[in-house]
Structures are given as C-alpha cells and as structure tokens.
Motif scaffolding. Structure first.
Motif, mmCIF file in Angstrom:
data_model
loop_
_atom_site.group_PDB
_atom_site.id
_atom_site.type_symbol
_atom_site.label_atom_id
_atom_site.label_comp_id
_atom_site.label_asym_id
_atom_site.label_seq_id
_atom_site.Cartn_x
_atom_site.Cartn_y
_atom_site.Cartn_z
ATOM 1 N N LEU A 1 11.387 -18.130 -8.311
ATOM 2 C CA LEU A 1 12.223 -19.284 -8.646
ATOM 3 C C LEU A 1 12.570 -19.283 -10.136
ATOM 4 C CD1 LEU A 1 10.369 -21.906 -6.412
ATOM 5 C CD2 LEU A 1 12.470 -20.685 -5.904
ATOM 6 N N GLY A 2 12.701 -18.099 -10.687
ATOM 7 C CA GLY A 2 13.244 -17.961 -12.037
ATOM 8 C C GLY A 2 12.235 -18.035 -13.166
ATOM 9 N N LEU A 3 10.933 -17.990 -12.846
ATOM 10 C CA LEU A 3 9.938 -18.032 -13.924
ATOM 11 C C LEU A 3 9.176 -16.711 -13.993
ATOM 12 C CD1 LEU A 3 8.459 -21.615 -13.418
ATOM 13 C CD2 LEU A 3 10.015 -20.846 -15.221
ATOM 14 N N SER B 1 10.807 -12.041 0.241
ATOM 15 C CA SER B 1 10.186 -10.742 0.033
ATOM 16 C C SER B 1 11.174 -9.723 -0.537
ATOM 17 C CB SER B 1 9.607 -10.225 1.338
ATOM 18 O OG SER B 1 10.611 -10.297 2.323
ATOM 19 N N ASP B 2 12.451 -10.004 -0.369
ATOM 20 C CA ASP B 2 13.437 -9.064 -0.885
ATOM 21 C C ASP B 2 13.686 -9.260 -2.378
ATOM 22 O OD1 ASP B 2 14.395 -11.568 -0.244
ATOM 23 O OD2 ASP B 2 16.457 -10.879 0.040
ATOM 24 N N ARG B 3 13.120 -10.327 -2.934
ATOM 25 C CA ARG B 3 13.410 -10.619 -4.339
ATOM 26 C C ARG B 3 12.235 -10.267 -5.239
ATOM 27 N NH1 ARG B 3 15.156 -16.709 -5.185
ATOM 28 N NH2 ARG B 3 15.943 -17.124 -3.116
ATOM 29 N N GLY B 4 12.465 -9.496 -6.255
ATOM 30 C CA GLY B 4 11.451 -9.305 -7.293
ATOM 31 C C GLY B 4 11.651 -10.405 -8.310
ATOM 32 N N PRO B 5 10.860 -10.424 -9.371
ATOM 33 C CA PRO B 5 11.075 -11.450 -10.393
ATOM 34 C C PRO B 5 12.424 -11.270 -11.067
ATOM 35 C CG PRO B 5 9.366 -9.883 -11.075
ATOM 36 C CD PRO B 5 9.747 -9.530 -9.678
ATOM 37 N N SER B 6 13.148 -12.380 -11.246
ATOM 38 C CA SER B 6 14.443 -12.271 -11.905
ATOM 39 C C SER B 6 14.274 -12.346 -13.421
ATOM 40 C CB SER B 6 15.381 -13.380 -11.423
ATOM 41 O OG SER B 6 14.731 -14.618 -11.536
ATOM 42 N N VAL B 7 13.188 -12.937 -13.842
ATOM 43 C CA VAL B 7 12.916 -13.055 -15.279
ATOM 44 C C VAL B 7 11.548 -12.437 -15.533
ATOM 45 C CG1 VAL B 7 12.578 -14.691 -17.169
ATOM 46 C CG2 VAL B 7 14.215 -15.216 -15.369
ATOM 47 N N THR B 8 11.446 -11.625 -16.549
ATOM 48 C CA THR B 8 10.134 -11.055 -16.880
ATOM 49 C C THR B 8 9.679 -11.578 -18.241
ATOM 50 O OG1 THR B 8 11.143 -9.111 -17.854
ATOM 51 C CG2 THR B 8 10.524 -8.949 -15.530
ATOM 52 N N PHE C 1 2.096 -2.079 -11.421
ATOM 53 C CA PHE C 1 2.412 -3.491 -11.245
ATOM 54 C C PHE C 1 1.635 -4.021 -10.042
ATOM 55 C CE2 PHE C 1 5.864 -1.953 -13.761
ATOM 56 C CZ PHE C 1 6.248 -3.036 -14.538
ATOM 57 N N VAL C 2 0.951 -5.144 -10.231
ATOM 58 C CA VAL C 2 0.257 -5.797 -9.125
ATOM 59 C C VAL C 2 0.835 -7.202 -9.014
ATOM 60 C CG1 VAL C 2 -1.986 -6.590 -8.243
ATOM 61 C CG2 VAL C 2 -1.838 -4.471 -9.561
ATOM 62 N N GLN C 3 1.461 -7.491 -7.886
ATOM 63 C CA GLN C 3 2.143 -8.779 -7.677
ATOM 64 C C GLN C 3 3.045 -9.145 -8.853
ATOM 65 O OE1 GLN C 3 -1.253 -11.341 -6.470
ATOM 66 N NE2 GLN C 3 -0.205 -11.363 -4.502
ATOM 67 N N GLY C 4 3.784 -8.174 -9.312
ATOM 68 C CA GLY C 4 4.758 -8.421 -10.379
ATOM 69 C C GLY C 4 4.171 -8.360 -11.777
ATOM 70 N N VAL C 5 2.835 -8.274 -11.891
ATOM 71 C CA VAL C 5 2.176 -8.266 -13.202
ATOM 72 C C VAL C 5 1.966 -6.816 -13.642
ATOM 73 C CG1 VAL C 5 0.079 -8.932 -14.466
ATOM 74 C CG2 VAL C 5 0.972 -10.411 -12.627
ATOM 75 N N GLU C 6 2.408 -6.502 -14.855
ATOM 76 C CA GLU C 6 2.238 -5.125 -15.347
ATOM 77 C C GLU C 6 0.849 -4.968 -15.967
ATOM 78 O OE1 GLU C 6 4.597 -1.830 -18.103
ATOM 79 O OE2 GLU C 6 4.685 -3.935 -18.685
ATOM 80 N N ILE C 7 0.069 -4.072 -15.399
ATOM 81 C CA ILE C 7 -1.278 -3.840 -15.916
ATOM 82 C C ILE C 7 -1.281 -2.485 -16.602
ATOM 83 C CG2 ILE C 7 -3.710 -3.565 -15.283
ATOM 84 C CD1 ILE C 7 -3.121 -5.497 -12.987
#
Ligand SMILES: C[S@@+](CC[C@H](N)C(=O)[O-])C[C@H]1O[C@@H](n2cnc3c(N)ncnc32)[C@H](O)[C@@H]1O
Length: 389
Positions: free
Chosen positions: A147-149, A234-241, A273-279
């Motif tokens: 949702l854009g965050l 599920s088709d959407r990755g994060p829009s903002v990083t 990346f784990v659940q969108g988080v870059e480790i």
C-alpha cells in the motif's frame, strides 16, 4: 460521517479519517506522551486523556468507531470450549461501545499473530463477540509494502457493518453479493462452488471449536464464519523502497559505534531479500540473526515500539547507521514532524506503535465502495450488499 478513535495513540486513524473527510468527534488514549502529540497535531478539542474504562459514558454517538486495540489474553474461565471470556479486557470496551451506540461501521486493527495465537482461539473469541452484535464482520491481513510504504508490516484489519433492521441475513435464501476488503480479482481464483459457499451463510463453519489458525481473509456473522487464504496482492512487489525515503545529511549520532563496526567485521554475507527486506549480512548467514545489516534496496522490517529494534543496522552508501526518527515517520506514512513535541528517542516507539495512515485510509475508502462477487454492471453493483433470493 462522525468517527471516534479509541486507543488513538498519535492518531494514525485520525490522519486517514481527515483525508477521507470523516469528522472525528472523540478520541482517547491513556499515554500522556501520545496524547501530547495528538493535541499538538489535531488541537485540543476531541481528545480525552485517561483510561478508556473510565470514559465510556463520555463517548458521543457516532457512525464509525476505529481502534488499534492492545492485544491482551482472554480468561480461560467461563466460556465454551474454543471461545474465551473477553470480560475485563480492553477489547470488551470496544464490544460495549458498539453495543451501546451501534455505529454503522467499526474498523479495528491488530497484529498478524491475532489470527494464529493459541491456535486461533484468541481470534475466535474476538469474532464471536463482534459477530454476536448483529454486524457482518470481514477481516483481511494487509501488508504496508503493498500500500505504498517501504515496510514489511502485516496487520489484520477487521471491519464490521451493522445489519439494517429487518435484513434477515441469517435466513436461508439471503445471498451475500459483495465484500469490502477483497476485490473481484482477489477472489477470482475461487472455484464457483467456493464462491457460492461464501455467499451462503448457512454453509459457513461454526466459530466455536475452530481450533486452528484463521485464514488471511474471511467473513463472519452470528457464530459462523467463512474464510480462505487470499493471495494478498501477490503480484505486487513493494512500490516504494527504503532508498526513496532516506534523509540526506544525517548527523553522525546515528552512525554505528566503533564497537559495533568491529563486531560486524565478523559478519557473513547473506545478500538476499526476505519478504521484501534486503539482508546484506549477519553473524550466522541465516535470514535474520545477530548483527544483521539491512540494505536500502528493499523495505524495512516491521517497525515496532521495542527499543532494541530502533537500533537496527543499515548500510546506506558507504555508511553504517540506524534509521532516523524522520525516516521512521516516512516509513509509517506520517508527516516528518508529526511527533515533533516528543524527543527523538521517544518518537521511535510512538511511530512503531501506530497504525500507518495509508493502510487505515485504504480500509476507510473501502467502506463506501462495495466490491461485488458477481460480474454485474457497476451501477447495479453499487446498490446493495445483499439480495433476497
Ligand atoms: C497499538 S497502540 C494504538 C496506536 C494508534 N492506533 C496510533 O495510530 O498511534 C495501543 C494504544 O492503546 C493505548 N492504551 C492502552 N491501554 C489503554 C487504556 N486502558 N485506556 C486507553 N488507552 C489505552 C496505548 O497507550 C496505545 O497508545
């Protein structure tokens, strides 16, 4: 629409309500610092500071109740198996207020584990208490990063809609035609039979003795529920990083200490990346262990009020530092200076505890837009939640 905001904290629901032109007429929180922020931001008018249990009589009539309520254990005494007794908890206050004022809507927010705690028993108790009040309940697990965050923050939102008098939802032949929190494309994968089951409350399962974790989306009414695992965006990755919200010219007080820099010299590369988080690295090479260094090409892990988490470590360019209070505000979707009357140290917890306004806004906007199960033309679709067969 008049709204009240219980457990208002720094006003995450209030920010969202204001942007949806919903008027907040009463807010309450017990925490003096959260109240100071609320007053600074929204003025003195509607906030009542103190224990909500002593203020119930002051609550005015309203159309919408919002609450990100504290998660407390329910007593194991005095209820049927599979459902516990909410008496004496803060959640019970919500039930009392809804019963007394019968708002058209309520929107509640809580942590993801509400669905799984004690093998679903906790959520069953909540559902059973709310669905007893003659409200149609819908819940859905949402993630802020969709949702854009720039944050992997999964929260369950529970929406209740008062059934109009004389609408015999429970009678057979009444067909549910629409949902608020799931769209047509979200449920398109369901088989026709599954969709028909969703539309027939007489096919729903009893909440009592459910005994397993609850799915990510569902409906409930009068002791029964229907739900399934929704493939959430599920088709959407994060829009903002994270790199989109970083501050420039961050003072060196946010940098790692020399001792920490020495320690991370022993880190092993992870670089995934784990659940969108870059480790980037840590001390074990696993997903998230000691001295984890996060990158800024993904989203942040969930911000919380836990102090140790405020010191999580990021590599930003060639610097190693923690996030600033302003970055916390941005990651949660607040204005940079929303908590300006609190110290930098205290701002982390206040933001970490809050409901992100963009998530609350997404839900509030869905209250007025009915999404249909069927493929009828829009004008007809907008009309009614229910159809009598
Ligand atoms: C999860 S936070 C909700 C935060 C809020 N949604 C926001 O956007 O900041 C729960 C809040 O409940 C408040 N709270 C806890 N016990 C309370 C009580 N007995 N009466 C009133 N508020 C209480 C806490 O101070 C905290 O701010």
């Amino acid at each position: 629409m008049d709204a009240i905001e219980l457990f208002s904290g720094i006003g995450g629901f209030r920010v969202a309500a204001d942007t949806c032109a919903i008027k907040t007429t009463f807010a309450n929180d017990i925490d003096p610092l959260a109240c100071k922020v609320y007053r600074d931001h929204f003025g003195d008018g509607v906030l009542h500071e103190g224990d909500v249990r002593g203020l119930v009589a002051a609550i005015p009539r309203h159309d919408l109740l919002t609450a990100g309520f504290p998660c407390q254990p329910f007593s194991s005494a005095g209820k049927k198996r599979g459902i516990r007794d909410p008496r004496g908890t803060l959640f019970e206050v919500i039930v009392d207020v809804v019963r007394t004022h019968r708002p058209r809507w309520f929107v509640l927010e809580n942590v993801k584990r509400l669905l799984t705690m004690e093998r679903g028993l906790h959520f069953a108790t909540i559902l059973a208490s709310l669905a007893d009040l003659d409200y149609l309940i819908e819940w859905r697990l949402l993630n802020a990063m969709h949702l854009g965050l720039p944050q992997n923050r999964q929260r369950v939102f529970i929406v209740g809609e008062a059934m109009p008098p004389g609408e015999p939802f429970r009678s057979t032949g009444t067909r549910l035609k629409s949902t608020r929190l799931a769209s047509l494309s979200d449920i398109a994968h369901l088989s026709v039979k599954h969709r028909e089951d969703a539309a027939r409350p007489d096919r729903w399962r009893p909440i009592e003795n459910h005994g397993v974790r609850f799915p990510h989306w569902g409906l409930s009414y009068d002791g029964r529920f229907f739900g399934f695992v929704l493939p959430i965006f599920s088709d959407r990755g994060p829009s903002v990083t994270l790199k989109h919200v970083l501050e420039r010219d961050v003072p060196d007080e946010f940098d790692f200490t020399d001792a920490t820099l020495k320690w991370i010299g022993k880190n092993r590369a992870v670089e995934r990346f784990v659940q969108g988080v870059e480790i980037l690295s840590n001390q074990s090479g696993g997903a998230r262990m000691g001295y984890t260094i996060f990158g800024v090409n993904g989203v942040a892990p969930t911000l919380t009020s836990t102090t140790s988490r405020h010191y999580e470590r990021y590599r930003v360019g060639d610097r190693y530092r923690r996030l600033t209070n302003v970055e916390y505000a941005r990651i949660q979707g607040f204005d940079d200076d929303h908590c300006r009357v609190a110290s930098v140290y205290d701002q982390y917890s206040l933001y970490g505890n809050a409901v992100p306004p963009p998530m609350a806004k997404w839900v509030l906007e869905r209250l007025s837009s009915t999404v249909q199960f069927s493929n009828e033309p829009r004008s007809k679709r907008q009309r009614n939640l229910f159809e009598h067969a």
